[in-house]
Write an enzyme that holds these catalytic residues in place. Structure first.
Site: not given
Length: 404
Positions: A196, A355, A198
């Site tokens: 990921d 997520n 961020d």
């Protein structure tokens, strides 16, 4: 009856000790059934399990070994081993094995005592303990240090879920990280790592930074919090937040990209992974502009994120193509692994948010990095106390292995 003897030699470490002892054993045609050696702070501990052939008498052998140990100023102990006990030990080699990795800024006896106590309570027997981190100076500031000890354990836990829960609680209580992995061929042959972006590779949420530039920071935060409460799903939340960026001058993207703070250890991690031949990818619910910025800086092989729609130098408030949400990240991990000819068991996925859970769950090693409690509890492993380069310890990497 076969004569089996365990020799234990200890003392100040010096060149030639193992050579001198084993050369005497060779003179008596000794079979070496097991051997192990460790050095801690210049103190040697050497164990050799031997089988004495029927035609060789142990008394002259032990006498010669004892004299040589005395000559080398080493302590030595002889312990007879029952043949039945030895055969029982041999049978035990088929048991499953696991690796427990303890990470902290500095490791204390309390940390080790807690880990070993939990392991023992679940029927796990420690075969080996190794320090993977470098030597720590007493003068070094605690927030600058990193320490890692790896335990190789034998046996299967009575209740794997309960074991992980105990390790997770201990990690939280002691402010350390504790990883528990099966020690199999896939752990030693990881080939693909996906991240990921961020709050993982960078210490910021890009959409929040853009919202501040657009003067809608509070509104974006409100939508984010609504999504976290489960009131709206990721896609709807994402569209609303991007919509608030409508009219933002595209020149702002470069300014934001240049000031984004990279996470501790990211440069060391990625450079070592690339140097070792790993493939690396960014799978982000953020924006491709910033993913490509990191790709250019650090050399990632793949970047998949959301592409902001820009017309006449202005952000339109829309994104092009399919939104990269949790399910899409998992799909992309599968696609890249297939393209690279890598099994999912050989992949590592790293992220901090809910997520990210779909890709963390299918990767061979899923790591929640500085994540919220729910994500830490759901992921296979978690790192919260060290930087991203702590991931190297989970694949058995030692500080001395670092590529300069």
């Amino acid at each position: 009856m076969k004569e089996i003897i365990l020799l234990t030699i200890s003392g100040d470490d010096k060149p030639g000790v193992t050579s001198a002892i084993t050369n005497i054993l060779a003179d008596y045609s000794i079979n070496v059934l097991d051997i192990g050696q460790a050095v801690i702070h210049n103190t040697l501990s050497l164990g050799i399990l031997i089988e004495v052939p029927k035609e060789a008498e142990s008394s002259p052998l032990l006498r010669d070994v004892l004299f040589k140990a005395h000559e080398l100023n080493m302590n030595i102990r002889f312990q007879p081993v029952d043949e039945g006990e030895y055969e029982g030990w041999v049978v035990g080699q088929g048991k499953s094995r696991h690796i427990i990795t303890l990470l902290a800024r500095k490791i204390t006896a309390d940390h080790i005592g807690c880990v070993t106590r939990i392991a023992a309570s679940h029927g796990l027997n420690i075969d080996n303990i190794s320090r993977l981190s470098g030597r720590i100076s007493l003068e070094e500031a605690v927030d600058q240090t990193k320490a890692c000890v790896e335990f190789s354990v034998r046996g299967a836990p009575h209740d794997a879920g309960a074991l992980r829960a105990e390790f997770l609680k201990a990690a939280s209580d002691l402010d350390v990280d504790i990883a528990f992995q099966e020690d199999n061929i896939f752990r030693r042959n990881r080939r693909l790592v996906v991240f990921d972006m961020d709050s993982t590779l960078i210490e910021a949420e890009v959409i929040d930074e853009l919202a501040i530039e657009a003067g809608v920071g509070d509104q974006v935060i409100e939508i984010t919090e609504s999504a976290m409460r489960g009131e709206i799903d990721f896609n709807e939340s994402f569209r609303r937040r991007v919509g608030l960026l409508k009219g933002l001058d595209a020149s702002v993207l470069q300014n934001v990209a240049e000031r984004l703070p990279m996470t501790e250890g990211v440069e060391e991690l990625v450079s070592n992974l690339k140097g070792l031949g790993f493939k690396t990818a960014i799978l982000s619910g953020g924006f491709t502009y910033f993913g490509h910025h990191l790709q250019e800086k650090l050399g990632f092989d793949y970047v998949y994120a959301n592409e902001l729609d820009i017309v006449d130098g202005k952000v339109t408030g829309e994104v092009k193509g399919t939104i990269v949400n949790g399910e899409r990240k998992a799909e992309l991990l599968r696609e890249i692994a297939e393209k690279e000819g890598v099994r999912l068991e050989q992949t590592i996925a790293v992220g901090d948010g809910a997520n990210d859970l779909p890709m963390l769950s299918i990767a061979g090693l899923g790591i929640a990095f500085r994540a919220k409690p729910l994500v830490r509890e759901s992921a296979k492993q978690a790192i919260s106390t060290l930087g991203l380069d702590g991931i190297l310890y989970l694949i058995g990497f030692r500080d001395r292995d670092a590529l300069k």
